[in-house]
Design a protein around this motif. Structure first.
Motif, short mmCIF file in Angstrom:
data_model
loop_
_atom_site.label_atom_id
_atom_site.label_comp_id
_atom_site.label_asym_id
_atom_site.label_seq_id
_atom_site.Cartn_x
_atom_site.Cartn_y
_atom_site.Cartn_z
N ILE A 116 45.60 110.67 4.18
CA ILE A 116 45.92 112.03 4.64
C ILE A 116 46.68 112.81 3.58
CG2 ILE A 116 46.01 111.24 7.02
CD1 ILE A 116 49.09 111.51 6.83
N TYR A 117 47.12 112.14 2.53
CA TYR A 117 47.97 112.81 1.53
C TYR A 117 47.15 113.37 0.38
CZ TYR A 117 51.98 110.78 3.91
OH TYR A 117 52.91 110.45 4.85
N GLU A 118 47.61 114.51 -0.12
CA GLU A 118 47.07 115.14 -1.30
C GLU A 118 48.21 115.46 -2.26
OE1 GLU A 118 43.41 117.51 0.99
OE2 GLU A 118 45.16 118.60 0.24
N VAL A 119 47.89 115.55 -3.53
CA VAL A 119 48.89 115.87 -4.54
C VAL A 119 48.41 117.10 -5.30
CG1 VAL A 119 50.16 115.06 -6.56
CG2 VAL A 119 49.55 113.45 -4.74
N LEU A 120 49.23 118.14 -5.28
CA LEU A 120 48.90 119.38 -5.98
C LEU A 120 49.75 119.45 -7.25
CD1 LEU A 120 47.27 122.03 -5.86
CD2 LEU A 120 49.22 123.07 -4.68
N ILE A 121 49.06 119.58 -8.38
CA ILE A 121 49.71 119.56 -9.69
C ILE A 121 49.46 120.87 -10.40
CG2 ILE A 121 49.91 118.25 -11.85
CD1 ILE A 121 47.90 116.39 -9.65
N GLY A 122 50.51 121.40 -11.04
CA GLY A 122 50.35 122.59 -11.86
C GLY A 122 50.42 123.90 -11.12
N ALA A 123 50.98 123.90 -9.91
CA ALA A 123 51.07 125.12 -9.11
C ALA A 123 52.53 125.53 -8.95
CB ALA A 123 50.44 124.91 -7.73
N THR A 124 52.76 126.82 -8.77
CA THR A 124 54.09 127.31 -8.41
C THR A 124 54.07 128.04 -7.07
OG1 THR A 124 53.69 129.29 -9.74
CG2 THR A 124 54.92 127.51 -10.78
N ASP A 125 52.88 128.36 -6.57
CA ASP A 125 52.72 128.99 -5.26
C ASP A 125 51.73 128.12 -4.49
OD1 ASP A 125 51.98 130.53 -3.05
OD2 ASP A 125 52.15 132.43 -4.14
N LEU A 126 52.22 127.45 -3.44
CA LEU A 126 51.38 126.49 -2.74
C LEU A 126 50.26 127.15 -1.94
CD1 LEU A 126 53.97 123.82 -1.52
CD2 LEU A 126 52.70 123.97 -3.67
N SER A 127 50.45 128.40 -1.56
CA SER A 127 49.40 129.09 -0.81
C SER A 127 48.34 129.68 -1.73
CB SER A 127 50.01 130.20 0.06
OG SER A 127 50.65 131.17 -0.77
N GLN A 128 48.72 129.90 -3.00
CA GLN A 128 47.78 130.43 -3.99
C GLN A 128 47.94 129.62 -5.28
OE1 GLN A 128 48.59 134.62 -4.39
NE2 GLN A 128 48.35 135.02 -2.21
N PRO A 129 47.43 128.39 -5.32
CA PRO A 129 47.67 127.51 -6.46
C PRO A 129 47.16 128.06 -7.79
CG PRO A 129 46.80 126.28 -4.59
CD PRO A 129 46.65 127.73 -4.27
#
Length: 376
Positions: A116-129
């Motif tokens: 169920i987990y995801e990893v978002l890398i390189g973003a500063t705005d989680l709603s607009q990566p």
């Protein structure tokens, strides 16, 4: 003259990580950090009064803010859970290898299904990566085998991504220090975490924010009027005695990053672990010390042998070469002018950190590759 060229090349080279991939063996870099003015005010109060900061004096993670420019902290990641009612930010972490993230074990307390987990890398705005961000799933979760949830002891975990990422201006590796780095002497430190933007109404919009902190002596942090001995030897305290700046809910696993004394690069020295309340007086944030667990990290990633296994309370011995983390033990270079004689002034001893010599060899390798390409 040769020595001057050596020192020049050392100054131009970045810290060495040794991944030898798209990250070119580097870590602790912030390629875009010099293209803007930091939103965090620069301050250096006196030792006697360095905590007399009002709530309006500095940017604080406990208050909403506009967020940092894209690429400000390229090693910070968001660990998210994809649930039936949406995808939610759960914890933070730091990229230390193209396919590995370090965070805290409490992020996955009671978690059975890691799919169920995801990893978002390189973003500063989680709603607009944005197009520069990368999304990965978790292939493997490694929590410290001696993690104690009740006391947050050995609160560290490694997450293996299903696919490696490529470094860019927006994605960089964090540098985990070895035992030769005097972490307590680092003066310029930062915390980073996601907060709801003031302009996010009517829906939530989490943006990355930063704040400056100071490392606080663990003995003081453990005194009776502070945490009363609850801080473990493997932990760091950071913030201000009178509060006002701190990590808070949702910041677990977030990085504590300190600037190196000499170069323009940064050390990943801690991971947000626990605290009593948020930004209270004599209640600074408590962070898992990555330096203390460097040996454990190396063993889990297969960098060094697990026999004998390093302890969790003492920095592990540093191997001669490390293909992931920066090396810092001192190497002594002796220049002899004439026949060596005991107690002679003709012998000059010059000490270089090994990481600086490795940076030099990396710069030399890049230069030779450049010459080869131009001669084709």
């Amino acid at each position: 003259m040769a020595l001057l060229w050596l020192l020049l090349l050392l100054a131009l080279a970045g810290p060495v990580g040794g991944t030898w991939d798209s990250c070119r063996g580097t870590c602790g870099l912030r390629p875009l950090a010099f293209d803007h003015s930091s939103l965090v005010q620069d301050y250096n109060p006196s030792d006697d009064d360095y905590a007399t900061l009002g709530s309006s004096d500095v940017t604080s993670l406990v208050r909403a803010g506009p967020g940092v420019p894209s690429g400000t902290w390229p090693g910070v990641v968001s660990i998210q859970a994809a649930l039936e009612n949406g995808t939610w930010h759960m914890c933070s972490g730091a990229l230390i290898h193209p396919q590995w993230v370090v965070t805290v074990a409490q992020c996955f307390r009671g978690a059975g299904d890691i799919s169920i987990y995801e990893v978002l890398i390189g973003a500063t705005d989680l709603s607009q990566p944005g197009p520069k961000a990368e999304l990965r799933h978790i292939q493997r979760l490694l929590k410290h085998q001696s993690y104690v949830a009740a006391t947050a002891r050995n609160n560290i975990a490694l997450v293996q991504l299903d696919q490696p990422v490529e470094c860019s201006d927006y994605i960089q590796l964090g540098c985990v220090p070895d035992s030769s780095l005097a972490v307590a002497e680092l003066k310029t430190c930062y915390i980073a975490g996601w907060r709801a933007s003031p302009e996010s109404a009517p829906g939530p919009r989490l943006v990355l924010q930063e704040a400056k902190v100071r490392l606080i002596d663990v003995q003081l942090c453990n005194s009776s009027r502070w945490y009363g001995g609850a801080v473990h030897p493997q932990e760091l305290c950071a913030g201000y005695p009178r509060g006002g700046i701190d990590t808070c809910q949702g910041d677990s696993g977030g990085p504590l990053i300190c600037k190196d004394h000499v170069g323009d690069y940064f050390w990943l020295v801690g991971l947000a672990s626990w605290g009593k309340g948020c930004a209270g007086e004599k209640r600074p944030g408590v962070f898992t010390s990555t330096q203390h667990f460097r040996g454990w990290i190396q063993v889990q990633l297969g960098v060094v042998s697990s026999n004998p296994a390093p302890t969790s309370t003492e920095p592990a011995p540093t191997p001669s070469l490390t293909p992931m983390l920066p090396l810092t033990p001192a190497l002594t270079l002796t220049v002899i002018e004439g026949p060596p004689q005991p107690e002679s002034d003709a012998s000059i001893t010059i000490s270089f950190p090994k990481r600086m010599l490795l940076r030099f060899f990396q710069a030399l390798q890049d230069f030779l590759e450049f010459l080869r390409d131009t001669m084709r």
